[in-house]
Design an enzyme around this catalytic site. Structure first.
Site, short mmCIF file in Angstrom:
data_model
loop_
_atom_site.label_atom_id
_atom_site.label_comp_id
_atom_site.label_asym_id
_atom_site.label_seq_id
_atom_site.Cartn_x
_atom_site.Cartn_y
_atom_site.Cartn_z
N LYS A 46 38.66 -46.61 97.33
CA LYS A 46 39.76 -45.73 97.75
C LYS A 46 40.70 -46.45 98.70
CE LYS A 46 37.17 -42.77 99.92
NZ LYS A 46 35.79 -43.26 99.80
N ARG A 83 36.72 -34.33 102.89
CA ARG A 83 35.39 -34.83 102.54
C ARG A 83 34.39 -33.70 102.31
NH1 ARG A 83 35.54 -40.43 104.22
NH2 ARG A 83 33.52 -41.43 103.99
N ARG A 122 31.14 -56.15 101.44
CA ARG A 122 32.44 -55.84 102.05
C ARG A 122 32.60 -56.46 103.45
NH1 ARG A 122 34.39 -49.76 101.83
NH2 ARG A 122 32.68 -49.30 103.22
N ARG A 168 31.54 -54.03 108.68
CA ARG A 168 31.57 -52.74 109.37
C ARG A 168 30.16 -52.38 109.82
NH1 ARG A 168 34.76 -48.47 105.70
NH2 ARG A 168 32.93 -47.23 106.24
N ARG A 209 25.25 -42.37 103.64
CA ARG A 209 26.64 -42.06 103.29
C ARG A 209 26.74 -41.65 101.81
NH1 ARG A 209 28.93 -47.46 105.13
NH2 ARG A 209 30.78 -46.94 103.91
#
Ligand code: ADP
Length: 284
Positions: free
Chosen positions: A13, A88, A127, A164, A175
């Protein structure tokens, strides 16, 4: 263009919203980025949000909604926005509906980015983002380029890659669970409003960007059709109503009248000629 990008953590996203924002000139609004900035600045909002973020849960709705309300009131959002990571859950989606109705700026489209769960985990574990400009890379699938392109536009030095804190295995699992439980129901929510488009978000970044552009072109066509629809509807509706109902009523009333009239007339005519013939016979 006012759009929402929906998708699990790692579905891309943020990356696609960033590309779209650069191309279209409308702002990307990421609640994750806003919350991370608040945490980094140590604001009261950031302090409240941090625990939920570190555990992979959702930050309090009231807090996120206050933040979104403020952000959407900024002048650059008047031209449109790309919401990334918000809403969300259903409470946030309903609140967004209300807020946009107040502003007279309803959503144009919601695009769901579909990615296989195994691929999501692979993407998240690779990531990395630049600590200075925030650009997102993936050491497994899209590492930072070498040479001049490797330079961070903020510092002029090579990108400083960091992971992160919530991209660790345990938090990622939570998550993904939270996404399935709280966020996935938004697919049906937006589908029922006719706003949802689903795209396959695996494969190369450019291919996904192209699919996203195609998905967004569809609502533009639908909007154009809607703009013309009231005029056509106004012209057509009475005609259709007339076409469907009146003849049915009319035929029901008229047919017997039309049938009866010739029958009665014929009977009268026959009776009259009978009388004439009888009178003639009598005269003879
Ligand atoms: P991802 O989509 O990869 O999980 P984000 O950057 O969108 O990453 O979000 C990071 C974290 O920030 C989330 O796990 C959650 O704790 C918090 N967060 C972001 N957006 C919201 C939101 N709309 N409501 C509640 N919490 C949010």
């Amino acid at each position: 263009m006012r759009i929402v990008l929906l998708g699990a953590p790692g579905s891309g996203k943020g990356t696609q919203a960033h590309r779209l924002a650069e191309r279209s000139g409308i702002p990307q609004i990421s609640t994750g980025d806003l919350l991370r900035a608040a945490v980094a600045r140590g604001t009261p909002l950031g302090l409240q949000a941090k625990a939920a973020m570190d555990s992979g849960g959702l930050v309090d709705d009231a807090l996120v909604l206050g933040m979104i309300r403020e952000r959407l009131a900024e002048p650059d959002a008047r031209a449109g926005f790309i919401l990334d990571g918000f809403p969300r859950n259903l409470v946030q989606a309903a609140a967004l509906d209300g807020l946009l109705a107040e502003l007279g700026q309803p959503l144009d489209a919601v695009v769901q980015l579909e990615v296989d769960p195994a691929e999501l985990v692979r993407r998240i574990s690779g990531r990395r983002s630049c600590a200075d400009c925030g650009r997102v890379f993936n050491v497994l699938t899209s590492p930072p380029p070498s040479g001049a392109a490797a330079v961070c536009p903020k510092t002029g030095a090579p990108h400083r890659l960091i992971q992160r804190p919530d991209d660790n295995e345990a938090t990622v699992a939570e998550r993904l669970r939270v996404y399935e439980e709280k966020t996935r129901p938004l697919i049906a929510f937006y589908q029922s409003r006719g706003l949802l488009r689903v795209i396959e978000a695996e494969g190369g970044l450019d291919a996904v960007t192209q699919r996203l552009a195609q998905a967004l072109a569809a609502p533009a066509a639908a909007r154009a059709a809607r703009r013309n629809a009231p005029k056509r509807a106004a012209r057509r509706k009475p005609a259709r109503t007339a076409g469907r109902r009146r003849p049915a009523v009319r035929t029901a009333k008229r047919r017997p009248a039309r049938k009866k009239a010739p029958v009665r007339a014929a009977r009268k005519k026959r009776a009259a000629s009978l009388r004439t013939r009888k009178a003639a016979r009598r005269r003879r």
